[in-house]
Each structure stands twice: as structure tokens, then as C-alpha cells.
Design an enzyme around this catalytic site. Structure first.
Site, PDB file in Angstrom:
ATOM      1  CD  GLU A  85       0.891   0.759  -6.274  1.00  0.00           C
ATOM      2  OE1 GLU A  85       0.841   1.807  -6.951  1.00  0.00           O
ATOM      3  OE2 GLU A  85       1.709   0.580  -5.356  1.00  0.00           O
ATOM      4  CE  LYS A 280       4.419   3.065  -3.622  1.00  0.00           C
ATOM      5  NZ  LYS A 280       3.400   2.640  -4.596  1.00  0.00           N
ATOM      6  CG  ASP A 296      16.058  -8.826   3.248  1.00  0.00           C
ATOM      7  OD1 ASP A 296      15.033  -8.112   3.264  1.00  0.00           O
ATOM      8  OD2 ASP A 296      16.774  -9.011   4.249  1.00  0.00           O
ATOM      9  CG  HIS A 393      -3.484   3.880 -10.154  1.00  0.00           C
ATOM     10  ND1 HIS A 393      -2.561   2.898  -9.867  1.00  0.00           N
ATOM     11  CD2 HIS A 393      -4.239   4.030  -9.031  1.00  0.00           C
ATOM     12  CE1 HIS A 393      -2.750   2.481  -8.630  1.00  0.00           C
ATOM     13  NE2 HIS A 393      -3.752   3.152  -8.101  1.00  0.00           N
TER      14      HIS A 393
END
Length: 438
Positions: A85, A280, A296, A393
Site C-alpha cells: 500500500e 487498520k 506470522d 495518499h
């Protein structure tokens, strides 16, 4: 078209690729060419990657980015981040630099124990089961000595085993709830090996227990498995500074900024729809470092999101306050990580990432990962409460849009110059490119 196939796993790598190309692609030759173009030229290195999972046909690349200037407990780190991202690495780096000039990140590992459980059913007198467990508890330790010997030499091993009565939730349901210390390894295989031996010991001793009747002897083991909900493996990370020191180019009024940041976090604390997106953003930073260091990330994600719901409602992982004209911003999260074993000793890029971090212990890596998560969260909230999230962004995303249209070097320069002064959107970039090419 018939797409099912028998014996796929037994086919050679070449045959697997041929079947996929011929079954699913209009131009099989191009599909094969693309798949093979991602193979590593070093045959030994490619074989290493092939052996990580099953039915491997090629490699799937993700970028490895770098976020420097992380000052954590007085020590500087350059943090490796693996993520697809745009703007995440840039935001983390910007936030790290910002806080390095205001005292840096303060981190503390509150605990580092991990949990595993043997789930079983017992149809009988619970009082008798508790007495039986107390009598045979030492057997669990004795029967796992061969498994725990090396871990004990490193200061780890089984911390405790307790019997839990869960019959109020499910008929006849009990569990052996064990805590472990695995030092610098994540310890999944170690924990699961111990748990499976616990199950065998429990069955064997129950059958031999004279005070159990026939039905009570017949303990039914459902499963033995570690838990990724590591509530005894917690790290705290915090940044703070006088409110007046928050000032910078986009923050002309630091008091208003601090108050707005606290309100934004309070919204995430009480509104689950916002909390999910808020968290998030934290995971953007956490997952990127977890991936880069060969850990992991699915286990980390599951455990952290469960922790965000521990009080009955999904809520913000991070918190903020203003007290005595000081702005404080902090987070406590569960993190079970390893720096030895698994991919950490196999994957060349993982080894490079850990060496870049100066080969941290597992607890040091917990602190680095937590600091990166908080840095990412601060960067996102700073944008949201000042310029808005899209400005930065979309400028970072501009390169992706340009690449989609195979822009020439000259076109790229013209596009970038134009959008230095104009808002970026996919439609605006497409329109500009089409106009350029007329």
C-alpha cells in the site's frame, strides 16, 4: 470446461504450470512466460522458496521499504517494512522523524507468556476431576521433559498448567490451560508438541485412575492447540511532549490540534465503525514489520483484533490525553513474535531485515513493531485532522496510476509537475494523460 484435476500435487512444477496455463488462460504461452519471469535466477534460492509451501509455481513479490529515524527507548532503529500500500512507509518515516525530535517512543514489555490449551469433554463429577488433576499435575511436566529441556536451558519452558471448568458454556467441556515462555522463538511447534503430550498423559492417567468409574475414565480429547490470543504477551508504547511542541508547518495551533486528536481517538473508542478503520491503520505499520521479519501476521492480526474487543465492544487500540499541558498518546497490544526459528533462519530477506534491526531479541522486536504501529496511527490521524487523508495518499498513489498507463519518462515529468499544484484523483490523472496524448 472441466477444471478439476486429480493428483495435482504429484505433478512436477513445470506440469503444474502447463495445466494452469492451458486450463485458465486464452494465451497459455504468455501466462507461462509471466509465471517464470518471477523465478529467481539462483536455482538454490528458488528451491528454498519452492519448499516454503506446497504446490509452488512462482514467487509473488512485495516491496521492502525502509522507515528510518525511529528513536525507541533512546536507541535509533531503521525499520524494514513489507507492504503493497502506497503512503504507509512514507507516513511511518515522517512520524518517526517527528517524534525523534520530541523524545522518541517509550516502550515496555509488560509480559511475554504464551498460551496453549487441551480441549476435552469429561462426563462425571467435576470435583473428582479437580482432585485427579491436582494428583497428576506433575506428570505433565515429567512427560514433556524431552521436549522442554532445550527451552529450559534458554530460560523458557512451561510456566503453569491449570484445569478450567467450561461446563457453563458447553456441556461436559473442560480444558487444560497452559502458559509458556518461549524466549526468542515464537514457539508454536514447541507449544503444540507439549500440548499433544499433555493430552496423551491425561488419557493414560484417567484410564488408570481407580476413583473414576468407567464413564469418567473415558475422557474425550477434542483438540490440542496453542492460542493466538496472547493476553499475557503485552507491549506498551507511548509518545508524549508539551502541547506547544506539537507545532509544525501543518499545525499552526498546537492546542487545537491536540484537542482534535484526543476527540478523534475518543470517537474510535466509542464507535466500532470508526474503530475498525482506525485500527487498520495501526495494523498497516505492524503487519509490514511482522512480514519483513518473517513472523506470522495472520496470528498477530487475529490476536490484536480480539484484544480490541476484550471488554465486549470493538474499540480503539490507541488512546490519547492532555494533562498538565502535556499531550500523551499510547497503546497496549498483544504481540507474540520470534527472532529465531522458522523463516527467520531460512529466508534471506528476513535475515537481512533482522540484521538491519541489529538482531533484536523477541521482546525488543515486540517494542519495534508496536512503535511502528503507533507511528502509523499518529500519521494517519494527523492527516485526518489537518489536511485530510486523501491529499497525501493520492500523491503517493500517483505513481501507480502513471504506471498503469505506461507513461514515457517525459510524460511522467509533465504529469508529476502538473499534480504538484493540482488535486490528484484517478479521473483527473486519466484526463490529463489523454489530453497529453492527443
Amino acid at each position: 470446461m472441466k477444471n478439476n484435476i486429480n493428483g495435482f500435487s504429484k505433478l512436477s512444477k513445470e506440469k503444474k504450470i502447463d495445466w494452469i496455463a492451458e486450463t485458465y488462460f486464452a494465451q497459455p504461452e504468455k501466462a507461462v512466460q509471466l509465471i517464470k519471469s518471477y523465478w529467481n535466477a539462483d536455482a538454490k534460492l528458488q528451491q528454498l522458496h519452492d519448499d516454503f509451501i506446497e504446490n509452488t509455481i512462482t514467487n509473488f513479490y512485495l516491496p521492502l521499504g525502509i522507515a528510518p529515524n525511529f528513536l525507541i527507548n533512546g536507541k535509533y532503529y531503521t525499520v524494514p517494512m513489507t507492504i503493497e500500500e502506497s503512503s504507509v512507509v512514507a507516513a511511518a518515516a515522517k512520524s518517526a522523524k517527528y517524534w525523534s525530535e520530541r523524545g522518541g517512543f517509550k516502550t515496555t514489555v509488560l509480559n511475554s507468556e504464551k498460551i496453549g490449551q487441551v480441549h476435552f469433554t469429561y462426563n462425571g463429577d467435576a470435583t473428582k476431576l479437580k482432585a485427579f488433576f491436582t494428583k497428576i499435575k506433575n506428570k505433565f511436566y515429567e512427560d514433556t521433559n524431552h521436549t522442554t529441556a532445550n527451552m529450559q536451558k534458554r530460560g523458557g519452558g512451561i510456566v503453569d498448567i491449570v484445569l478450567k471448568d467450561k461446563t457453563a458454556l458447553l456441556d461436559n467441556y473442560f480444558q487444560l490451560h497452559a502458559t509458556f515462555q518461549t524466549k526468542d522463538s515464537m514457539g508454536a511447534n514447541f507449544i503444540n508438541s507439549c500440548l499433544e503430550q499433555f493430552a496423551k498423559t491425561l488419557k493414560r492417567e484417567a484410564l488408570a485412575h481407580a476413583e473414576f468409574n468407567a464413564e469418567e475414565k473415558n475422557i474425550d480429547i477434542i483438540m490440542s492447540i496453542l492460542s493466538n490470543y496472547v493476553t499475557n504477551c503485552i507491549v506498551r508504547v507511548e509518545v508524549s511532549c508539551p502541547v506547544e511542541q506539537l507545532s509544525e508547518k501543518n499545525i499552526p495551533n498546537p492546542k487545537d490540534f491536540a484537542e482534535k486528536m484526543v476527540k478523534a481517538i475518543r470517537i474510535a473508542e466509542v464507535e466500532p465503525y470508526r474503530a475498525v478503520t482506525h485500527n487498520k491503520g495501526i495494523m498497516n505499520g505492524i503487519d509490514a514489520v511482522v512480514l519483513a521479519t518473517g513472523n506470522d501476521f495472520r496470528a498477530v492480526e487475529a490476536g490484536i483484533h480480539a484484544y480490541a474487543s476484550k471488554d465486549g465492544q470493538y474499540t480503539s487500540l490507541s488512546h490519547a490525553k492532555i494533562e498538565n499541558d502535556t499531550f500523551s498518546y499510547w497503546m497496549e497490544i498483544p504481540l507474540a513474535l520470534g527472532t529465531v526459528g522458522g523463516l527467520t533462519s531460512l529466508h534471506p530477506m528476513v535475515k537481512l531485515a533482522l540484521e538491519m534491526l541489529e538482531n533484536p531479541s523477541s521482546t525488543e522486536l515486540m517494542q519495534i513493531v508496536a512503535a511502528t504501529g503507533l507511528a502509523q496511527n499518529f500519521a494517519a490521524l494527523r492527516s485526518l485532522t489537518t489536511t485530510g487523508i486523501q491529499e497525501g495518499h493520492m500523491k503517493m498513489h500517483l505513481g501507480n496510476i502513471i504506471n498503469q498507463f505506461n507513461a514515457t519518462p517525459n510524460e511522467r515529468t509533465l504529469i508529476e509537475n502538473h499534480f504538484e499544484k493540482n488535486p490528484v484523483s484517478h479521473a483527473a490523472v486519466v484526463a490529463f494523460i489523454e489530453n497529453l496524448r492527443k
